[in-house]
Design a protein around this motif. Structure first.
Motif, PDB file in Angstrom:
ATOM      1  N   THR A 247       0.859  -1.180   0.000  1.00 48.24           N
ATOM      2  CA  THR A 247       0.000   0.000   0.000  1.00 48.24           C
ATOM      3  C   THR A 247       0.895   1.230   0.000  1.00 48.24           C
ATOM      4  OG1 THR A 247      -1.790  -1.102   1.209  1.00 48.24           O
ATOM      5  CG2 THR A 247      -1.735   1.302   1.284  1.00 48.24           C
ATOM      6  N   ARG A 349      -6.968  -0.089  -6.215  1.00 44.97           N
ATOM      7  CA  ARG A 349      -6.211  -1.343  -6.067  1.00 44.97           C
ATOM      8  C   ARG A 349      -6.103  -2.006  -7.426  1.00 44.97           C
ATOM      9  NH1 ARG A 349      -8.824  -3.847  -1.861  1.00 44.97           N
ATOM     10  NH2 ARG A 349      -7.398  -2.798  -0.417  1.00 44.97           N
ATOM     11  N   THR A 355      -2.200  -1.148  -3.523  1.00 47.10           N
ATOM     12  CA  THR A 355      -3.196  -0.114  -3.243  1.00 47.10           C
ATOM     13  C   THR A 355      -2.529   1.255  -3.240  1.00 47.10           C
ATOM     14  OG1 THR A 355      -4.433  -1.675  -1.867  1.00 47.10           O
ATOM     15  CG2 THR A 355      -4.971   0.659  -1.630  1.00 47.10           C
TER      16      THR A 355
END
Length: 446
Positions: A247, A349, A355
């Motif tokens: 992420t 995503r 992400t």
């Protein structure tokens, strides 16, 4: 970082750099004139070669003696270089007037004007052509080279025509309505590209709900490589720069100012040292940082420029409420399609479970606040300006009244509308001036 990842990022980064270079060249008063100057040199060499290897009888209209040709070329060369100096002076005066009367940020609209750049380049090309031609005219010859003289005369006539076009444009460009129209046009082009397009950036994955980063643990912090304004960002390149399952959160946005070593992005989970260094390099390349804000991806910059014009108009030194009113109307012409458009999601995503979070991107409510929050503070003592603000806010509310997904934006519009009346009360406007404001602000059900 594998070779496939590098190859997938390279086109996006290359596109950013090409757009940045193109934008700088578009605003340069040097690039196009130098290109035309070089063209004048090449044109003179080509004309000389043709004159030396053939006699163009069909150019008899421009036949003249060598002495006349030398005099003519000398006159043209002296006149063009003098005129080029005058044109530079006019440009400097125009920039000074625009900066002082409107805003320093609107100077870019003058730099980007092709007419001025072409005129300067054409004058320099004509000057170079005539100076070089002087060295190749045979004083002992009976006839001057016909093609060379023909091209010199054509360039001179083209320069005269360009001067007339330039004078017409420079007088029209000083009109504030033309300046605001150009700013509005650039913003509308960006809005039409929303939410995903060639200008604002393509879709990098599927929109998702933002995860709770408090559960992710320690992050790798990517630092800003330099000071300056964020001009462009490639979200595709940033997402592709991190390992699968990661992420990455951008800690800035287009139009924000970065200080060197300020956090640019954070990556969870923290990758190993080698992967982290490579990701930091690629993410730094995916954000173009420059000395000034630009309109390459920054819609908010258009609102800033128009607000600057309106604020300058409301200053005691200028005291021009009419210009402030037009500034508000131009802002509203941008905001109406912007509030109707869908903005890119702030969490995506991709198919490799990576992400991307962009929490600092402006939402619709923030655009409303940026559009009217500052000029509203200075409009309280100007009844007509305040009335215009209330009316455009009412118009925007009517536009979104049936949009259930714009509840937060509607709340911000209502807050700005009520604040206009509060500012007018603090400014001490009499009830006779406040009554039209209250009437304009009243909703239909009220």
């Amino acid at each position: 970082m594998d070779q496939d990842t590098e190859e997938s990022i390279a086109p996006s980064v290359r596109k950013l750099r090409q757009r940045a270079i193109s934008d700088r060249l578009r605003e340069s008063l040097l690039f196009l004139p130098v290109v035309l100057l070089a063209g004048g040199v090449v044109l003179e060499a080509a004309a000389r070669e043709i004159d030396q290897h053939g006699r163009l009888g069909w150019l008899g209209l421009f036949a003249m003696s060598s002495d006349a040709a030398v005099t003519l070329l000398s006159t043209i060369a002296g006149a063009t270089i003098t005129t080029a100096g005058v044109v530079f002076s006019l440009l400097v005066v125009s920039l000074q007037l625009a900066s002082g009367q409107f805003s320093p940020r609107v100077l870019r609209t003058f730099w980007r004007d092709r007419a001025g750049q072409i005129l300067i380049g054409l004058l320099l090309a004509t000057f170079a052509f005539c100076v070089l031609a002087l060295g190749h005219v045979d004083n002992q010859g009976a006839q001057a080279p016909r093609l060379t003289m023909t091209v010199a005369i054509v360039l001179t006539l083209a320069s005269v025509l360009a001067i007339v076009v330039f004078l017409n444009r420079i007088t029209r460009q000083q009109y504030v309505g033309r300046i605001m129209e150009r700013i509005q046009g650039e913003a509308i082009e960006l809005i039409e590209d929303l939410p995903y397009g060639s200008r604002m950036g393509g879709r990098v994955g599927e929109p998702v709900a933002a995860p709770d980063i408090s559960e992710f643990g320690t992050a790798l912090v990517i630092r800003a490589p330099s000071d300056g304004w964020v001009q462009q960002i490639s979200q595709h390149a940033i997402l592709a720069a991190v390992p699968s399952g990661s992420t990455v959160r951008l800690e800035t946005r287009v139009g924000a100012y970065l200080i060197r070593d300020e956090p640019l992005a954070r990556i969870w989970p923290r990758p190993d040292a080698a992967t982290g260094r490579e990701a930091a390099r690629l993410i730094a390349e995916a954000a173009i940082i420059g000395a000034t804000r630009t309109m390459q991806q920054d819609i908010d910059f258009a609102l800033r420029q128009l607000n600057d014009i309106g604020l300058r108009a409301l200053s005691p030194a200028v005291n021009d409420p009419t210009t402030a009113i037009e500034s508000i109307l131009r802002v509203s012409s941008i905001l109406r399609p912007l509030l109707q458009a869908e903005l890119p999601a702030q969490a995506h995503r991709d198919d490799r479970n990576r992400t991307l979070l962009t929490p600092w991107d402006l939402d619709h409510a923030e655009y409303v606040r940026h559009a009217y929050g500052q000029i509203r503070l200075y409009s309280g003592s100007h009844p007509q300006v305040a009335l215009t603000l209330v009316r455009v806010l009412r118009m925007l509310r009517d536009t979104l009244d049936d949009r259930a997904d714009r509840a937060v934006t509607l709340e911000e519009i209502d807050r700005q509308r009520d604040a206009v009346i509060d500012d007018a009360l603090r400014a001490g406007l009499p009830d006779s001036e406040l009554a039209p404001l209250r009437e304009a602000a009243r909703l239909p059900q009220e």
